[in-house]
Design an enzyme around this catalytic site. Structure first.
Site, PDB file in Angstrom:
ATOM      1  N   GLU A 171       0.827  -1.210   0.000  1.00 44.87           N
ATOM      2  CA  GLU A 171       0.000   0.000   0.000  1.00 44.87           C
ATOM      3  C   GLU A 171       0.862   1.262   0.000  1.00 44.87           C
ATOM      4  OE1 GLU A 171      -2.020  -3.522   1.573  1.00 44.87           O
ATOM      5  OE2 GLU A 171      -0.202  -2.487   2.231  1.00 44.87           O
ATOM      6  N   ALA A 229       8.283 -36.788 -10.849  1.00 48.58           N
ATOM      7  CA  ALA A 229       8.375 -36.934 -12.299  1.00 48.58           C
ATOM      8  C   ALA A 229       8.265 -38.420 -12.606  1.00 48.58           C
ATOM      9  CB  ALA A 229       9.693 -36.379 -12.814  1.00 48.58           C
ATOM     10  N   ARG A 285      11.093 -24.991  -5.918  1.00 46.61           N
ATOM     11  CA  ARG A 285      11.775 -25.075  -4.616  1.00 46.61           C
ATOM     12  C   ARG A 285      11.948 -23.696  -3.998  1.00 46.61           C
ATOM     13  NH1 ARG A 285      16.601 -29.108  -6.570  1.00 46.61           N
ATOM     14  NH2 ARG A 285      15.421 -31.066  -6.558  1.00 46.61           N
ATOM     15  N   ASP A 327      20.004 -41.104  -4.920  1.00 46.58           N
ATOM     16  CA  ASP A 327      20.241 -40.000  -5.855  1.00 46.58           C
ATOM     17  C   ASP A 327      21.321 -39.023  -5.414  1.00 46.58           C
ATOM     18  OD1 ASP A 327      18.148 -41.112  -7.260  1.00 46.58           O
ATOM     19  OD2 ASP A 327      16.647 -39.717  -6.457  1.00 46.58           O
ATOM     20  N   GLU A 342       9.663 -34.118  -2.041  1.00 45.23           N
ATOM     21  CA  GLU A 342      10.290 -34.685  -3.237  1.00 45.23           C
ATOM     22  C   GLU A 342      10.766 -36.099  -2.921  1.00 45.23           C
ATOM     23  OE1 GLU A 342      12.808 -32.490  -5.885  1.00 45.23           O
ATOM     24  OE2 GLU A 342      12.401 -30.625  -4.838  1.00 45.23           O
ATOM     25  N   GLY A 397      10.238 -40.527  -2.578  1.00 49.25           N
ATOM     26  CA  GLY A 397       9.793 -41.681  -3.340  1.00 49.25           C
ATOM     27  C   GLY A 397       8.437 -42.170  -2.875  1.00 49.25           C
ATOM     28  N   GLY A 398       7.972 -43.254  -3.495  1.00 50.13           N
ATOM     29  CA  GLY A 398       6.632 -43.749  -3.231  1.00 50.13           C
ATOM     30  C   GLY A 398       6.395 -44.190  -1.810  1.00 50.13           C
ATOM     31  N   LEU A 428       7.491 -42.978   1.041  1.00 45.09           N
ATOM     32  CA  LEU A 428       7.208 -41.865   1.943  1.00 45.09           C
ATOM     33  C   LEU A 428       6.042 -41.018   1.438  1.00 45.09           C
ATOM     34  CD1 LEU A 428       7.947 -40.273   4.462  1.00 45.09           C
ATOM     35  CD2 LEU A 428       9.708 -39.074   3.141  1.00 45.09           C
ATOM     36  N   ALA A 477       3.239 -41.848   0.113  1.00 45.87           N
ATOM     37  CA  ALA A 477       1.902 -42.360   0.439  1.00 45.87           C
ATOM     38  C   ALA A 477       1.388 -41.810   1.761  1.00 45.87           C
ATOM     39  CB  ALA A 477       1.911 -43.889   0.446  1.00 45.87           C
TER      40      ALA A 477
END
Length: 589
Positions: free
Chosen positions: A72, A184, A214, A230, A318, A320-321, A323, A325
């Site tokens: 403002e 991805a 990020r 990774d 980010e 994997g599967g 964690l 879920a």
């Protein structure tokens, strides 16, 4: 029609899609510019302001970061005399910092004819306060959905105002940070080959988009499997700008000793684990500057509660599967690459959810699609962005309103951390410049207490790099950036710190606090109103200035504020005594 981009936390108003209705047009512009600092600063309330005469815009501004000049004020400064008789359009009710009324003063002194607000402030101690104050000054204030009847266009505008501040709404209503699950996958739904190899599923264009996402988050969370497989860096790959905290969840601490995440020179890392896990390895990480947080039982919910306590607005998963879920988030960002990898054992992005029928599938809302290079980016919300009042009963609202009444006795313990907290004006990040004479007696303006404090670390050191760093800190665009410049340089070149800095820093901070609270009468009154209360700086990660998550920190900032409060009370009593004596002498004479 207005459309949301497929970036889960980014709302962009395309000028080709703006509705013709003038209030909708200008509020959407306020939404668009409110997002301007995304990725450059830590997540904060996204506020934009547009001042216009009919379709003609004469001034605009946005909140760059916590502790910076309000949207403002910027808009009024740019409009200058043209603000007279104009209408101000705000996507969010003013109130970045309780105790700072600069936004209200700017609007009331601009001779506006009207203020139109897209969304009341989600935080209870700020909600409705600015609206009431503006109306008390005789300014007409209209709020979407309340004073303006919502047709189809205005409903879309209201939705845009909600989505641009989805993290703030989630924090206020659900008492959790806004969380986004990112992954991805190939066209056949795999995030890696059956060997675990995953470099790269998505294209370079998609990966650049991830880096930008990020930068919009307070923290990026991965599991131990991701670190082992990774060895990620989880940075934003940009010079400057906001760097999110990197969080690793590992119950057993079976992590590699030389992971990239253990390098904290440019971005902090927190390892979250179960109590007692591999204490020797924990000590090694702490020695390298990694923060280790132990939980009795490590779960995604426990981590989210911790992130809430830490003041985070937005986090990105980010993982994997396995964690992802149990960590199903508020929103999803999915990059689908036009590749097929196959493999019965190849992992998928989300692990077991316990569903046995397709009718149990989780459906996304506000789904959007966008091509990024050869990939398709799909975004949407797994949980709706919360409405403003669903979990706050009228009784609670009334109780809070009573608590906030100036005549009410303050609580025994007052805590603060972020500038938008109830006592956020006590933060050294608050938007209150101070003027300090230099060695030659010339007044130097520092944009916040944090700017001054960080600059003094290297002040007077006869080295060109130290002198250059002081100048960079002084002109830093926000307290956050000043802190980053000072802290990083102190780690890189400890030899250039001011001699005896550890002994001086308490005095430096106290000098700055005294200048701040004696320069702004409203802040002084706010501090004096806490007489009898213990003041606690609640930063969970700074055990010197704050209390820490367990309350075991030194709380030096709170102690200095209580010391200053005592001195100001004594000075006030002394001034009153002198005045009484003078009045008595005048009567006698």
């Amino acid at each position: 029609m207005f459309s949301l981009s497929s970036h889960a936390l980014c709302v962009r108003a395309s000028t080709a899609q703006v509705p013709a209705q003038i209030p909708a047009q200008h509020i959407l512009k306020a939404v668009k510019i409110a997002d301007s600092s995304a990725g450059l600063t830590a997540p904060h309330p996204n506020a934009g302001c547009v001042i216009a005469h009919g379709p003609r815009v004469v001034g605009e501004g946005f909140l760059y970061a916590q502790g910076t000049k309000s949207a403002e004020v910027q808009a009024v400064e740019r409009a200058r005399d043209l603000s007279k008789g104009a209408t101000a359009y705000l996507n969010l009710e003013p109130g970045d910092c309780h105790g700072d009324d600069s936004a209200l003063k700017a609007l009331t002194q601009a001779n506006l004819s009207k203020v139109i607000i897209g969304l009341r402030h989600p935080l209870t101690h700020l909600r409705g306060k600015a609206i009431e104050a503006l109306r008390a000054e005789g300014i007409t204030v209209e709020v979407l959905g309340e004073d303006l009847i919502e047709g189809e266009q205005l409903q879309e505008v209201t939705r845009a105002c909600q989505l641009i501040n989805a993290p703030l709404l989630c924090r206020a209503v659900q008492r959790l940070p806004y969380s986004v699950l990112k992954y991805a996958m190939t066209l056949d739904g795999k995030i890696a080959a059956n060997t675990g190899h995953a470099a790269w599923v998505s294209s370079s264009e998609s990966r650049r988009r991830v880096f930008a996402t990020r930068g919009r988050s307070d923290a990026v969370i991965v599991g131990g499997n991701t670190v082992r497989r990774d060895n990620p860096r989880l940075t934003t790959r940009q010079d400057g700008g906001h760097l999110p905290v990197r969080i690793v969840m590992s119950r057993c601490m079976t992590l590699p000793p030389d992971a990239n995440l253990w390098n904290v020179a440019n971005a902090p890392t927190i390892v979250m684990t179960q109590r007692g896990a591999r204490r020797e390895f924990q000590a090694q990480l702490v020695a390298r500057g990694v923060e280790v947080v132990e939980f009795d039982f490590l779960t995604p919910k426990a981590v989210m509660d911790y992130c809430f306590d830490r003041g985070f607005l937005s986090v990105m998963w980010e993982c994997g599967g396995t964690l992802s879920a149990p960590a199903i988030a508020s929103g999803v960002i999915a990059f689908v690459a036009p590749k097929i990898i196959g493999g019965v054992l190849a992992p998928s992005p989300v692990g077991e959810l316990g569903m046995v029928e397709m009718t149990q599938a989780l459906n996304l809302s506000d789904v959007a699609f966008e091509q990024t290079g050869p990939d398709m980016l799909i975004t949407g919300y797994l949980q709706p962005v919360p409405a403003l009042y669903p979990s706050v009963s009228a009784a609670v609202e009334l109780a809070l309103a009573d608590y906030l009444t100036p005549s009410t006795k303050p609580p025994a313990v007052i805590t603060f951390y972020k500038t938008w907290d109830l006592y956020g004006a006590f933060s050294n990040f608050s938007p209150h410049p101070i003027t300090v004479p230099d060695e030659d007696g010339n007044d130097v303006v520092w944009n916040s207490v944090e700017h001054y404090y960080q600059g003094q670390k290297f002040r007077g050191v006869q080295d060109s790099l130290a002198i250059e760093r002081v100048l960079k800190i002084q002109v830093a665009a926000s307290p956050e950036e000043a802190a980053r410049l000072g802290r990083s340089f102190g780690r890189e070149r400890p030899d250039l710190l001011c001699p005896d800095w550890d002994e001086k820093k308490l005095d430096v901070m106290y000098k700055a606090l005294r200048l701040k609270f004696t320069s702004y009468e409203a802040l002084k009154e706010l501090l004096l109103s806490t007489a009898g209360s213990v003041i606690v700086e609640a930063s969970p990660n700074d055990l010197f200035w704050g209390a820490g998550r367990t309350g075991a920190g030194q709380n030096n900032l709170g102690i200095l504020l209580m010391k200053l409060r005592t001195e100001l009370i004594k000075e006030s009593e002394g001034n009153q005594s002198v005045k009484r004596q003078a009045d008595s002498a005048a009567v006698t004479a």
